[in-house]
Write a protein that holds these residues in place. Structure first.
Motif, PDB file in Angstrom:
ATOM      1  N   UNK A  27     -12.201  -0.510   6.414  1.00  9.17           N
ATOM      2  CA  UNK A  27     -12.026  -0.322   7.860  1.00  9.17           C
ATOM      3  C   UNK A  27     -10.734   0.433   8.139  1.00  9.17           C
ATOM      4  N   UNK A  28      -9.647  -0.063   7.572  1.00 10.91           N
ATOM      5  CA  UNK A  28      -8.336   0.509   7.873  1.00 10.91           C
ATOM      6  C   UNK A  28      -8.198   1.923   7.324  1.00 10.91           C
ATOM      7  N   UNK A  29      -8.867   2.204   6.226  1.00 10.69           N
ATOM      8  CA  UNK A  29      -8.773   3.538   5.637  1.00 10.69           C
ATOM      9  C   UNK A  29      -9.579   4.566   6.424  1.00 10.69           C
ATOM     10  N   UNK A 103       3.346   9.740  18.730  1.00  9.30           N
ATOM     11  CA  UNK A 103       2.588  10.211  17.564  1.00  9.30           C
ATOM     12  C   UNK A 103       3.384  10.022  16.280  1.00  9.30           C
ATOM     13  N   UNK A 104       4.701  10.186  16.342  1.00  5.98           N
ATOM     14  CA  UNK A 104       5.548  10.046  15.157  1.00  5.98           C
ATOM     15  C   UNK A 104       5.514   8.613  14.627  1.00  5.98           C
ATOM     16  N   UNK A 105       5.584   7.652  15.544  1.00  2.00           N
ATOM     17  CA  UNK A 105       5.519   6.238  15.116  1.00  2.00           C
ATOM     18  C   UNK A 105       4.121   5.922  14.576  1.00  2.00           C
ATOM     19  N   UNK A 106       3.094   6.444  15.222  1.00  4.31           N
ATOM     20  CA  UNK A 106       1.729   6.245  14.742  1.00  4.31           C
ATOM     21  C   UNK A 106       1.598   6.785  13.320  1.00  4.31           C
ATOM     22  N   UNK A 107       2.105   8.004  13.088  1.00  7.76           N
ATOM     23  CA  UNK A 107       1.985   8.632  11.765  1.00  7.76           C
ATOM     24  C   UNK A 107       2.719   7.828  10.704  1.00  7.76           C
ATOM     25  N   UNK A 108       3.937   7.350  11.047  1.00  6.03           N
ATOM     26  CA  UNK A 108       4.712   6.558  10.089  1.00  6.03           C
ATOM     27  C   UNK A 108       4.004   5.252   9.754  1.00  6.03           C
ATOM     28  N   UNK A 109       3.455   4.589  10.773  1.00  6.64           N
ATOM     29  CA  UNK A 109       2.733   3.342  10.535  1.00  6.64           C
ATOM     30  C   UNK A 109       1.477   3.586   9.711  1.00  6.64           C
ATOM     31  N   UNK A 110       0.831   4.700   9.955  1.00  6.90           N
ATOM     32  CA  UNK A 110      -0.356   5.059   9.179  1.00  6.90           C
ATOM     33  C   UNK A 110      -0.006   5.248   7.711  1.00  6.90           C
ATOM     34  N   UNK A 111       1.131   5.881   7.450  1.00  4.12           N
ATOM     35  CA  UNK A 111       1.597   6.102   6.078  1.00  4.12           C
ATOM     36  C   UNK A 111       1.824   4.770   5.367  1.00  4.12           C
ATOM     37  N   UNK A 112       2.531   3.850   6.024  1.00  6.83           N
ATOM     38  CA  UNK A 112       2.839   2.555   5.396  1.00  6.83           C
ATOM     39  C   UNK A 112       1.569   1.727   5.205  1.00  6.83           C
ATOM     40  N   UNK A 113       0.681   1.748   6.196  1.00  9.79           N
ATOM     41  CA  UNK A 113      -0.578   1.011   6.059  1.00  9.79           C
ATOM     42  C   UNK A 113      -1.364   1.511   4.853  1.00  9.79           C
ATOM     43  N   UNK A 114      -1.391   2.824   4.663  1.00 12.76           N
ATOM     44  CA  UNK A 114      -2.150   3.376   3.546  1.00 12.76           C
ATOM     45  C   UNK A 114      -1.500   3.075   2.202  1.00 12.76           C
ATOM     46  N   UNK A 115      -0.187   2.818   2.181  1.00  9.98           N
ATOM     47  CA  UNK A 115       0.444   2.347   0.952  1.00  9.98           C
ATOM     48  C   UNK A 115      -0.193   1.028   0.519  1.00  9.98           C
ATOM     49  N   UNK A 116      -0.372   0.111   1.472  1.00  8.43           N
ATOM     50  CA  UNK A 116      -1.017  -1.159   1.160  1.00  8.43           C
ATOM     51  C   UNK A 116      -2.465  -0.996   0.783  1.00  8.43           C
ATOM     52  N   UNK A 117      -3.179  -0.090   1.478  1.00  8.80           N
ATOM     53  CA  UNK A 117      -4.577   0.179   1.151  1.00  8.80           C
ATOM     54  C   UNK A 117      -4.699   0.685  -0.276  1.00  8.80           C
ATOM     55  N   UNK A 118      -3.803   1.583  -0.672  1.00  8.89           N
ATOM     56  CA  UNK A 118      -3.857   2.135  -2.021  1.00  8.89           C
ATOM     57  C   UNK A 118      -3.618   1.106  -3.101  1.00  8.89           C
ATOM     58  N   UNK A 119      -2.834   0.075  -2.781  1.00 12.10           N
ATOM     59  CA  UNK A 119      -2.543  -0.941  -3.777  1.00 12.10           C
ATOM     60  C   UNK A 119      -3.615  -1.991  -3.936  1.00 12.10           C
ATOM     61  N   UNK A 120      -4.512  -2.101  -2.961  1.00  5.11           N
ATOM     62  CA  UNK A 120      -5.487  -3.200  -2.997  1.00  5.11           C
ATOM     63  C   UNK A 120      -6.632  -2.954  -3.971  1.00  5.11           C
ATOM     64  N   UNK A 121      -7.217  -1.765  -3.939  1.00  2.00           N
ATOM     65  CA  UNK A 121      -8.458  -1.537  -4.667  1.00  2.00           C
ATOM     66  C   UNK A 121      -8.350  -1.813  -6.162  1.00  2.00           C
ATOM     67  N   UNK A 122      -7.339  -1.266  -6.886  1.00  2.00           N
ATOM     68  CA  UNK A 122      -7.288  -1.568  -8.326  1.00  2.00           C
ATOM     69  C   UNK A 122      -7.142  -3.049  -8.616  1.00  2.00           C
ATOM     70  N   UNK A 123      -6.428  -3.771  -7.741  1.00  2.00           N
ATOM     71  CA  UNK A 123      -6.224  -5.204  -7.951  1.00  2.00           C
ATOM     72  C   UNK A 123      -7.511  -5.985  -7.714  1.00  2.00           C
ATOM     73  N   UNK A 124      -8.195  -5.686  -6.611  1.00  6.38           N
ATOM     74  CA  UNK A 124      -9.433  -6.401  -6.294  1.00  6.38           C
ATOM     75  C   UNK A 124     -10.514  -6.129  -7.326  1.00  6.38           C
ATOM     76  N   UNK A 125     -10.624  -4.879  -7.771  1.00  4.57           N
ATOM     77  CA  UNK A 125     -11.637  -4.538  -8.776  1.00  4.57           C
ATOM     78  C   UNK A 125     -11.334  -5.234 -10.097  1.00  4.57           C
ATOM     79  N   UNK A 126     -10.060  -5.233 -10.499  1.00  3.17           N
ATOM     80  CA  UNK A 126      -9.691  -5.880 -11.762  1.00  3.17           C
ATOM     81  C   UNK A 126      -9.995  -7.378 -11.718  1.00  3.17           C
ATOM     82  N   UNK A 127      -9.705  -8.038 -10.595  1.00  2.00           N
ATOM     83  CA  UNK A 127      -9.983  -9.462 -10.475  1.00  2.00           C
ATOM     84  C   UNK A 127     -11.480  -9.751 -10.500  1.00  2.00           C
ATOM     85  N   UNK A 128     -12.244  -9.008  -9.716  1.00  2.00           N
ATOM     86  CA  UNK A 128     -13.690  -9.234  -9.677  1.00  2.00           C
ATOM     87  C   UNK A 128     -14.316  -9.001 -11.041  1.00  2.00           C
TER      88      UNK A 128
END
Length: 450
Positions: A27-29, A103-128
């Protein structure tokens, strides 16, 4: 209640937490693509297509960094902590996007949110993967990996229902529902037995294995030095794994270029082709449904014949469907072709994640996934900008379809050069994965060279 039933329920809860986390991840991505028609040239930001493409790519830089850094930290700090931290991070910053005054704050928040998104998938797949029964690994991972596609479906529906009346802000606020998954993970998610064993906590690893009906983690291969055991990245870049890992990276890069380019710009491309705002977003919904259903069907087949043929088939399906779009078929047929592209795009990436999880041994699985996804993010970063350049040419649906069919063709060709992993087989050791010379009696986990 029999022990088997108890174990089954325990495993199912692990899968559910990983799946729910990936729904929030998806969703977030992908919500950014669904809201672009409400951001470009619209109040309060009035951005241009070029600005939108730039922020889309910069946000994916955050995903690259997240995949790389978190993928390495997962095999050192533990998968449970990393999963919880990643979900909390992107959920909180989705709320920041929802209330961003500029827009600048939106873009910065989007960048940080996607940092978390990028970290989730390898962890969730490895656990499953680690908690899945060997004879059901592909099917289990396939079901768990419907999470991102289902998240995209929810993002598309939210946008269709809310954007025209309330603009983009409530659509981003909904993305904070990942905090529910984080709370469940904090209370119920166990730590990875492979991580516990590698960290010298063998007693705890044995307790988790006993509680969940798992086989004890396989000992690290004797040929691997102590330094390499303590450094998963060093093992990944060793001579035994390096060549095939690089091909996996290129396949992932091409997959993500196609997937993120299409998913980011599909609503805007269709709007430029004359469809209304709601109708243009509905194409992304079709794309997501195709990815979700295709992932489940492909996983059922992959459990029998292996994942590699499904990856090749998925790339080929995407390329053919995209080329057929150039003939401007009727709306119903266009929807079907978009759904097939979803299977060949997001669905194929899910199969690639399954392949990577089965290719690498458990002790470096999250690191291997993290590196592959990090390199793949280069394609994801290029995808939105690539799409913006195609739109700027004014070639419409036909030009975009041809442009995104090309990387899919190359992805299929390179995947053909990689070894197969046997369905349901335990993950290979580093020597097996590298194709080292086998002993006289071949190991049952050795990937074939087909």
């Amino acid at each position: 209640m029999t022990p088997l039933t108890a174990t089954h329920r325990s495993r199912t809860l692990v899968y559910f937490i990983c799946w729910l986390s990936l729904i929030a991840d998806g969703y977030d991505l992908y919500v950014y693509g669904t809201t672009l028609p409400a951001l470009i040239g619209q109040d309060p930001f009035n951005i241009t297509a070029a600005q939108a493409g730039t922020v889309g790519s910069l946000a994916l830089v955050g995903m690259l960094i997240g995949s790389l850094v978190v993928g390495m930290l997962t095999d050192k700090l533990g998968r449970r902590k990393i999963l919880i931290g990643s979900v909390v991070l992107f959920s909180v910053f989705m709320l920041v996007c929802a209330f961003a005054p500029t827009w600048e704050i939106f873009a910065a928040a989007r960048f940080i949110a996607c940092f978390g998104v990028g970290g989730l998938l390898p962890t969730a797949v490895a656990l499953a993967n680690e908690f899945a029964l060997p004879e059901r690994k592909s099917l289990t991972l396939g079901i768990v990996l419907t999470g991102p596609a289902l998240g995209t479906v929810i993002a598309s529906l939210s946008s269709m229902l809310l954007i025209e009346t309330y603009s983009f802000r409530p659509v981003y606020a909904i993305g904070s529902f990942g905090l529910i998954a984080a709370a469940l993970a904090w209370k119920y998610l166990p730590e990875s037995p492979a991580f516990l064993a590698n960290a010298g906590r063998s007693a705890q690893a044995a307790q988790v294995c006993a509680a969940y009906g798992l086989n004890p983690p396989a000992p690290t291969h004797a040929a691997v030095s102590t330094a390499e055991q303590l450094n998963p990245t060093r093992r990944l870049f060793g001579a035994e794994l390096r060549a095939r890992s690089m091909r996996i990276w290129v396949v992932t890069l091409l997959s993500m270029l196609t997937m993120f380019g299409v998913s980011t710009w599909l609503p805007q491309i269709m709007r430029n082709a004359g469809y209304g705002l709601g109708s243009s977003v509905s194409f992304l919904l079709a794309y997501s449904i195709g990815a979700m259903l295709g992932t489940v069907i492909a996983s059922m087949i992959g459990q029998r014949i292996g994942v590699k043929p499904l990856v090749v088939f998925g790339f080929s399906t995407a390329a053919i469907a995209l080329m057929l779009m150039t003939f401007n078929p009727p709306t119903a047929l266009m929807m079907l072709l978009v759904a097939l592209t979803g299977f060949g795009g997001m669905g194929t990436q899910n199969q690639i994640n399954d392949y990577i999880a089965q290719f690498y041994p458990a002790s470096i699985r999250a690191t291997g996934l993290g590196w592959a996804l990090a390199i793949g993010r280069l394609g994801a970063i290029a995808g939105p900008t690539y799409g913006a350049l195609i739109i700027a040419t004014g070639t419409g649906v036909a030009g975009a379809a041809i442009a995104f069919a090309v990387p899919a063709v190359f992805g299929a060709l390179i995947m053909l050069s990689l070894p197969r992993v046997k369905p349901g087989a335990p993950a290979p050791t580093s020597s097996d994965a590298a194709g080292a010379v086998p002993a006289p009696a071949p190991s049952p986990t050795l990937p074939t060279s087909k």
